[in-house]
Scaffold this motif. Sequence first.
Motif, PDB file in Angstrom:
ATOM      1  N   ALA A 175      32.293  23.916  40.730  1.00  0.00           N
ATOM      2  CA  ALA A 175      30.203  23.908  40.731  1.00  0.00           C
ATOM      3  C   ALA A 175      29.789  25.187  41.819  1.00  0.00           C
ATOM      4  N   ALA A 176      29.246  26.114  40.835  1.00  0.00           N
ATOM      5  CA  ALA A 176      28.140  26.594  41.863  1.00  0.00           C
ATOM      6  C   ALA A 176      26.650  26.766  41.329  1.00  0.00           C
ATOM      7  N   ASP A 177      25.879  27.804  41.420  1.00  0.00           N
ATOM      8  CA  ASP A 177      24.505  27.907  41.348  1.00  0.00           C
ATOM      9  C   ASP A 177      24.288  28.414  40.107  1.00  0.00           C
ATOM     10  N   THR A 178      25.029  29.202  39.061  1.00  0.00           N
ATOM     11  CA  THR A 178      25.336  28.632  37.649  1.00  0.00           C
ATOM     12  C   THR A 178      26.570  28.281  36.881  1.00  0.00           C
ATOM     13  N   ASP A 179      25.909  28.220  36.201  1.00  0.00           N
ATOM     14  CA  ASP A 179      27.425  28.045  35.105  1.00  0.00           C
ATOM     15  C   ASP A 179      28.558  29.176  34.904  1.00  0.00           C
ATOM     16  N   GLU A 180      27.610  30.494  34.602  1.00  0.00           N
ATOM     17  CA  GLU A 180      28.730  31.358  34.266  1.00  0.00           C
ATOM     18  C   GLU A 180      29.337  32.096  35.719  1.00  0.00           C
ATOM     19  N   GLU A 181      28.316  31.583  37.005  1.00  0.00           N
ATOM     20  CA  GLU A 181      29.842  32.022  38.783  1.00  0.00           C
ATOM     21  C   GLU A 181      30.555  30.819  38.453  1.00  0.00           C
ATOM     22  N   ALA A 182      30.162  28.978  38.762  1.00  0.00           N
ATOM     23  CA  ALA A 182      31.492  27.932  38.464  1.00  0.00           C
ATOM     24  C   ALA A 182      32.474  28.876  37.847  1.00  0.00           C
ATOM     25  N   VAL A 183      32.385  29.570  36.790  1.00  0.00           N
ATOM     26  CA  VAL A 183      33.527  29.839  35.492  1.00  0.00           C
ATOM     27  C   VAL A 183      34.504  30.873  35.881  1.00  0.00           C
ATOM     28  N   ARG A 184      33.584  31.695  36.636  1.00  0.00           N
ATOM     29  CA  ARG A 184      33.982  33.169  36.676  1.00  0.00           C
ATOM     30  C   ARG A 184      34.604  32.443  38.151  1.00  0.00           C
ATOM     31  N   LEU A 185      34.659  31.661  39.474  1.00  0.00           N
ATOM     32  CA  LEU A 185      35.469  31.265  40.665  1.00  0.00           C
ATOM     33  C   LEU A 185      36.786  30.772  39.753  1.00  0.00           C
ATOM     34  N   ARG A 186      36.706  29.358  38.690  1.00  0.00           N
ATOM     35  CA  ARG A 186      37.580  28.755  38.615  1.00  0.00           C
ATOM     36  C   ARG A 186      38.710  30.077  38.031  1.00  0.00           C
ATOM     37  N   SER A 187      38.492  30.875  37.687  1.00  0.00           N
ATOM     38  CA  SER A 187      39.548  32.027  37.136  1.00  0.00           C
ATOM     39  C   SER A 187      39.966  31.599  37.842  1.00  0.00           C
ATOM     40  N   SER A 188      39.810  31.969  39.037  1.00  0.00           N
ATOM     41  CA  SER A 188      41.005  31.885  40.174  1.00  0.00           C
ATOM     42  C   SER A 188      42.265  30.589  40.012  1.00  0.00           C
ATOM     43  N   GLN A 189      41.625  29.830  39.722  1.00  0.00           N
ATOM     44  CA  GLN A 189      42.735  28.590  39.630  1.00  0.00           C
ATOM     45  C   GLN A 189      43.921  28.649  38.809  1.00  0.00           C
ATOM     46  N   LEU A 190      42.468  29.269  37.148  1.00  0.00           N
ATOM     47  CA  LEU A 190      43.379  29.480  35.871  1.00  0.00           C
ATOM     48  C   LEU A 190      44.378  30.027  36.335  1.00  0.00           C
ATOM     49  N   LEU A 191      43.586  31.524  36.972  1.00  0.00           N
ATOM     50  CA  LEU A 191      45.776  32.015  36.902  1.00  0.00           C
ATOM     51  C   LEU A 191      47.020  32.258  37.864  1.00  0.00           C
ATOM     52  N   ALA A 192      46.551  31.406  38.930  1.00  0.00           N
ATOM     53  CA  ALA A 192      47.371  30.409  39.491  1.00  0.00           C
ATOM     54  C   ALA A 192      48.492  29.962  38.338  1.00  0.00           C
ATOM     55  N   PHE A 193      47.557  28.959  38.265  1.00  0.00           N
ATOM     56  CA  PHE A 193      48.090  28.043  37.187  1.00  0.00           C
ATOM     57  C   PHE A 193      49.486  28.171  36.655  1.00  0.00           C
ATOM     58  N   ALA A 194      48.358  29.444  35.923  1.00  0.00           N
ATOM     59  CA  ALA A 194      49.004  30.356  34.855  1.00  0.00           C
ATOM     60  C   ALA A 194      50.224  30.523  35.024  1.00  0.00           C
ATOM     61  N   ARG A 195      50.103  31.539  36.014  1.00  0.00           N
ATOM     62  CA  ARG A 195      51.549  32.218  37.103  1.00  0.00           C
ATOM     63  C   ARG A 195      52.873  31.128  37.270  1.00  0.00           C
ATOM     64  N   LEU A 196      52.044  29.886  37.983  1.00  0.00           N
ATOM     65  CA  LEU A 196      53.026  29.598  38.248  1.00  0.00           C
ATOM     66  C   LEU A 196      53.632  28.871  36.889  1.00  0.00           C
ATOM     67  N   ARG A 197      53.298  28.334  35.890  1.00  0.00           N
ATOM     68  CA  ARG A 197      54.288  27.911  34.911  1.00  0.00           C
ATOM     69  C   ARG A 197      54.882  29.144  33.957  1.00  0.00           C
TER      70      ARG A 197
END
Length: 331
Positions: free
Chosen positions: A222-244
């Motif tokens: 969660a963040a102040d805007t949808d766009e910022e939250a999507v950007r922040l979440r990219s870290s976890q998506l990248l980490a999970f993709a690298r793990l996989r």
Amino acid sequence: MLQFSLLDLSPIPEGKTEADALANTVKLAQAAERFGYHRYWMAEHHNMPGIASAATSVVIGHVAGATNTIRVGAGGIMLPNHAPLVIAEQFGTLATLYPDRIDLGLGRAPGTDMATARALRRHMAPEDSFPQDVAELIGYFGDSDGARVQAIPGRGTHVPVWILGSSLYGAQLAAHLGLPYAFASHFAPAMLEEAAEIYRRSFQPSDWLAQPYFMMAAGVCAADTDEEAVRLRSSQLLAFARLRTGVPGKLPLPVDDIAEHVPAHVLAGVNQALGCSATGSRDTVAAQLAQLVDAFQPDELMVTGMIHDPRARVRSFEIAGEVLKEMVVGG
């Protein structure tokens, strides 16, 4: 929904150290206590460059000592890696130091790769002794004054034991033993609905629990805007993709367009695995979490999420806490 809680893996951000990650965990736990979270759980993972919670019981003690009222526990301890007596002594000690605040969630998976599992266990047993090990462990927490082998500290502490799972096995075992059940839908949501139904339908009352108690987990960013939250979440998506894809590492910095950094077929699998989640501004997260709670009717929702900036991570869980507080029965 009766309660809401938080799962933290003590992620190690790129450019930071294990010490930074553990300091961030303490700060987040203290914030979670202020925000009204009921539990703060950590998980056992080994040989993971981006996760600092390997010595889970040690970190739990550190967090419990830095907080006052929030329940602190394991979500979970991978019991096949340990002798039940050792875990009983560790969590019996924690429960003695921090009475009525310690939980013990038990998992059946190794929490690592097989080479590391062999290093942990020394001697790999071919048979599945998880149900027997759970029963043995619970026994150590009972009033076992006459037992030949006792957990000291541990006996008489009655540490609450949970069964964790991402398949139907854990649901069946938790129901059979009459224990609370937590489903790992934050990274493996495929069997969530069926597991919840089996657990509730098959539950047998026990000395520990009179009726089923079901927790589901969901990612949140969660963040102040949808766009910022999507950007922040990219870290976890990248980490999970690298793990996989076999290249695990520290938690990456966020990126503007995740599709430029992860192949489409890998990203599709990541999005599916992490699909039980809510991402966006306060209103967006409120709507998405309400949809999950309405669909699965958990007794408790545990949220989790990895964000590179620790201040943004605290803010994310603050927003989620505000939303969840309104969803709690009587809140």
